[in-house]
Design an enzyme around this catalytic site. Sequence first.
Site, PDB file in Angstrom:
ATOM      1  N   LYS A   1       0.822  -1.212   0.000  1.00  0.00           N
ATOM      2  CA  LYS A   1       0.000   0.000   0.000  1.00  0.00           C
ATOM      3  C   LYS A   1       0.859   1.266   0.000  1.00  0.00           C
ATOM      4  O   LYS A   1       0.567   2.230  -0.710  1.00  0.00           O
ATOM      5  CB  LYS A   1      -0.949  -0.008   1.205  1.00  0.00           C
ATOM      6  CG  LYS A   1      -1.970   1.136   1.204  1.00  0.00           C
ATOM      7  CD  LYS A   1      -3.208   0.772   1.992  1.00  0.00           C
ATOM      8  CE  LYS A   1      -2.994   0.832   3.482  1.00  0.00           C
ATOM      9  NZ  LYS A   1      -3.116   2.208   4.026  1.00  0.00           N
ATOM     10  N   SER A   2       1.932   1.266   0.781  1.00  0.00           N
ATOM     11  CA  SER A   2       2.790   2.450   0.846  1.00  0.00           C
ATOM     12  C   SER A   2       3.431   2.751  -0.500  1.00  0.00           C
ATOM     13  O   SER A   2       3.459   3.906  -0.954  1.00  0.00           O
ATOM     14  CB  SER A   2       3.883   2.241   1.906  1.00  0.00           C
ATOM     15  OG  SER A   2       3.334   2.169   3.202  1.00  0.00           O
TER      16      SER A   2
ATOM     17  N   ARG B   1       2.667   6.014  -3.253  1.00  0.00           N
ATOM     18  CA  ARG B   1       3.777   6.823  -3.751  1.00  0.00           C
ATOM     19  C   ARG B   1       3.906   6.729  -5.268  1.00  0.00           C
ATOM     20  O   ARG B   1       4.330   7.690  -5.917  1.00  0.00           O
ATOM     21  CB  ARG B   1       5.065   6.403  -3.046  1.00  0.00           C
ATOM     22  CG  ARG B   1       5.125   6.859  -1.577  1.00  0.00           C
ATOM     23  CD  ARG B   1       6.143   6.055  -0.774  1.00  0.00           C
ATOM     24  NE  ARG B   1       6.327   6.573   0.584  1.00  0.00           N
ATOM     25  CZ  ARG B   1       5.505   6.328   1.603  1.00  0.00           C
ATOM     26  NH1 ARG B   1       4.409   5.586   1.413  1.00  0.00           N
ATOM     27  NH2 ARG B   1       5.752   6.814   2.808  1.00  0.00           N
TER      28      ARG B   1
ATOM     29  N   GLY C   1      -5.110   8.047   5.132  1.00  0.00           N
ATOM     30  CA  GLY C   1      -4.224   8.956   5.842  1.00  0.00           C
ATOM     31  C   GLY C   1      -2.895   9.148   5.141  1.00  0.00           C
ATOM     32  O   GLY C   1      -2.369  10.263   5.061  1.00  0.00           O
TER      33      GLY C   1
ATOM     34  N   SER D   1       7.408   9.134  12.348  1.00  0.00           N
ATOM     35  CA  SER D   1       6.356   9.062  11.337  1.00  0.00           C
ATOM     36  C   SER D   1       6.944   9.192   9.943  1.00  0.00           C
ATOM     37  O   SER D   1       7.475  10.250   9.575  1.00  0.00           O
ATOM     38  CB  SER D   1       5.312  10.163  11.558  1.00  0.00           C
ATOM     39  OG  SER D   1       4.401  10.214  10.468  1.00  0.00           O
TER      40      SER D   1
ATOM     41  N   GLN E   1       5.109   9.280   7.354  1.00  0.00           N
ATOM     42  CA  GLN E   1       4.217  10.186   6.636  1.00  0.00           C
ATOM     43  C   GLN E   1       4.672  11.630   6.783  1.00  0.00           C
ATOM     44  O   GLN E   1       4.681  12.393   5.806  1.00  0.00           O
ATOM     45  CB  GLN E   1       2.781  10.021   7.139  1.00  0.00           C
ATOM     46  CG  GLN E   1       2.167   8.668   6.820  1.00  0.00           C
ATOM     47  CD  GLN E   1       0.756   8.540   7.369  1.00  0.00           C
ATOM     48  OE1 GLN E   1       0.212   9.477   7.960  1.00  0.00           O
ATOM     49  NE2 GLN E   1       0.154   7.375   7.179  1.00  0.00           N
TER      50      GLN E   1
ATOM     51  N   ASP F   1       1.462  -0.950  12.087  1.00  0.00           N
ATOM     52  CA  ASP F   1       0.169  -1.383  11.560  1.00  0.00           C
ATOM     53  C   ASP F   1      -0.169  -2.823  11.933  1.00  0.00           C
ATOM     54  O   ASP F   1      -1.311  -3.253  11.747  1.00  0.00           O
ATOM     55  CB  ASP F   1       0.146  -1.260  10.034  1.00  0.00           C
ATOM     56  CG  ASP F   1       0.116   0.185   9.569  1.00  0.00           C
ATOM     57  OD1 ASP F   1      -0.417   1.031  10.313  1.00  0.00           O
ATOM     58  OD2 ASP F   1       0.625   0.469   8.477  1.00  0.00           O
TER      59      ASP F   1
ATOM     60  N   LYS G   1      -4.776   6.240  14.901  1.00  0.00           N
ATOM     61  CA  LYS G   1      -4.935   5.572  13.611  1.00  0.00           C
ATOM     62  C   LYS G   1      -6.381   5.734  13.131  1.00  0.00           C
ATOM     63  O   LYS G   1      -7.107   6.608  13.583  1.00  0.00           O
ATOM     64  CB  LYS G   1      -4.521   4.102  13.732  1.00  0.00           C
ATOM     65  CG  LYS G   1      -3.016   3.909  13.869  1.00  0.00           C
ATOM     66  CD  LYS G   1      -2.316   4.282  12.583  1.00  0.00           C
ATOM     67  CE  LYS G   1      -0.831   3.996  12.609  1.00  0.00           C
ATOM     68  NZ  LYS G   1      -0.184   4.287  11.312  1.00  0.00           N
TER      69      LYS G   1
ATOM     70  N   ARG H   1      -7.925  -2.894   9.771  1.00  0.00           N
ATOM     71  CA  ARG H   1      -7.020  -3.833  10.428  1.00  0.00           C
ATOM     72  C   ARG H   1      -7.670  -4.490  11.642  1.00  0.00           C
ATOM     73  O   ARG H   1      -7.409  -5.662  11.933  1.00  0.00           O
ATOM     74  CB  ARG H   1      -5.704  -3.141  10.784  1.00  0.00           C
ATOM     75  CG  ARG H   1      -5.010  -2.591   9.542  1.00  0.00           C
ATOM     76  CD  ARG H   1      -3.543  -2.302   9.732  1.00  0.00           C
ATOM     77  NE  ARG H   1      -3.040  -1.556   8.583  1.00  0.00           N
ATOM     78  CZ  ARG H   1      -2.641  -2.089   7.443  1.00  0.00           C
ATOM     79  NH1 ARG H   1      -2.682  -3.400   7.287  1.00  0.00           N
ATOM     80  NH2 ARG H   1      -2.192  -1.331   6.452  1.00  0.00           N
TER      81      ARG H   1
END
EC number: 2.5.1.19
Length: 447
Positions: free
Chosen positions: A30-31, A35, A102, A173, A175, A325, A352, A401
């Site tokens: 997902k990350s 991107r 997020g 973080s 993010q 996560d 979260k 999750r």
Amino acid sequence: MTPSLKRLSGAMRARPAPALSGTIKAPGDKSISHRAFILGGLAKGVTEVTGLLESDDVINSGRAAAALGAKVEHLGPGHWRIDGCGGQWTTPSAPLDFGNAGTGVRLMMGAVAGTGTSADFIGDESLSSRPMRRVTDPLGEMGARFTTTGGRLPAHLDGGPLAGIHYTPPIASAQVKSAVLLAALGATGTTVVHEPQITRDHTETMLRAFGVTLTVERDGAAATVTLTGPQTLIACPVDVPGDPSSSAFAIVAALISPGSDITLEGVMDNPARTGLIETLKEMGADITLTPGPDMAGEKTMHIHVKHSQLHGITVPATRAPSMIDEYPVLCVAAAYADGITHMPGLEELRAKESDRLAGSAAMLRANGVPVEEGEDSLAVTGMGIGGVPGGGRTVTHHDHRLAMSGLVIGLGAKAASSVDDIAMIATSYPDFFDHIATLGGRLEPLT
């Protein structure tokens, strides 16, 4: 530009499973997928992406890139072409809606701020309750002008010139770091981000692949990233590796189901993302890792998992950024371990998609597992393989999750367990149901 996504909703039950067996290909990370859309949309030239995770959250990032002027085409399952804007977004005609994403909204705030473009950012009820000042504050120091709703969404960004800054995030973080680095691409001067505790480094790796010059200096558990702007991204192909966080559910399901023997192929092998595997091995898990091909600048691995007798441990708080996560599903593994598993350093779980710390504790209690909940910690008293009563219903609070963890706990319990809704699982892992069924898990919709 949107492919058809698997849509399931309502309550679901997980019945105790026989031995799980078989091989599945891990879903796209997902990350990396977020991107790919953001960097590809911002780059000069055409970026072709394969293996992209086509989940709700990721698709929302693709829609945002398209709204900002990138041409985004869906060519087939996981296969996308992005004709980027060459560093010049256009002002969108409507608010950028990130749903529950997020990662998408925080990274895109940085990417948009760096181009001097104005935009509005919105999300669903869950995302609108999450803190955004951790991103808007450092971007504001660079010169971006944000108007937020009490530090949350909706938010408005007025475009303008940015200057580089030296910044130390108050929390670990990726993010926050990524938002600052993406803004730094369009800023004048040098931006330095000092991380007291290293977080996932996908942004740095992918920026290099897109032609950006930056340096990363590591000093023990700390890292310093330096980027001098302005710089232009140059399009490149992205082959998305498998997601370690999503793979965790099948891994734990196999560990707690007697006789199980499964393999997950093509999972990203990045030290900033493998904390759960390290932890499970310390608990006694029979997990074998075999190297796979490099993808998107990342190493990959094939993961072979056999049912195991687990024992409780104390998970170092310093490991939290590499598995933040995965704590809900780690709670499931801890429930089936012998002894107590202590998990400190979990304050970030409070912010979260839901209060995941409280939600994880409630999931365990609902299924008869003793747990002590602290302000930033959990202590789970394991009941051993076959000892978890089950029979409870997990209230998911719209958290994907928690929903998947609440189903996995039922696969090894004495009685079937359920969750109140599964619709949000599509935000991160739309193939979850098919994958668990392929391995032999028993999931049943409830009417």
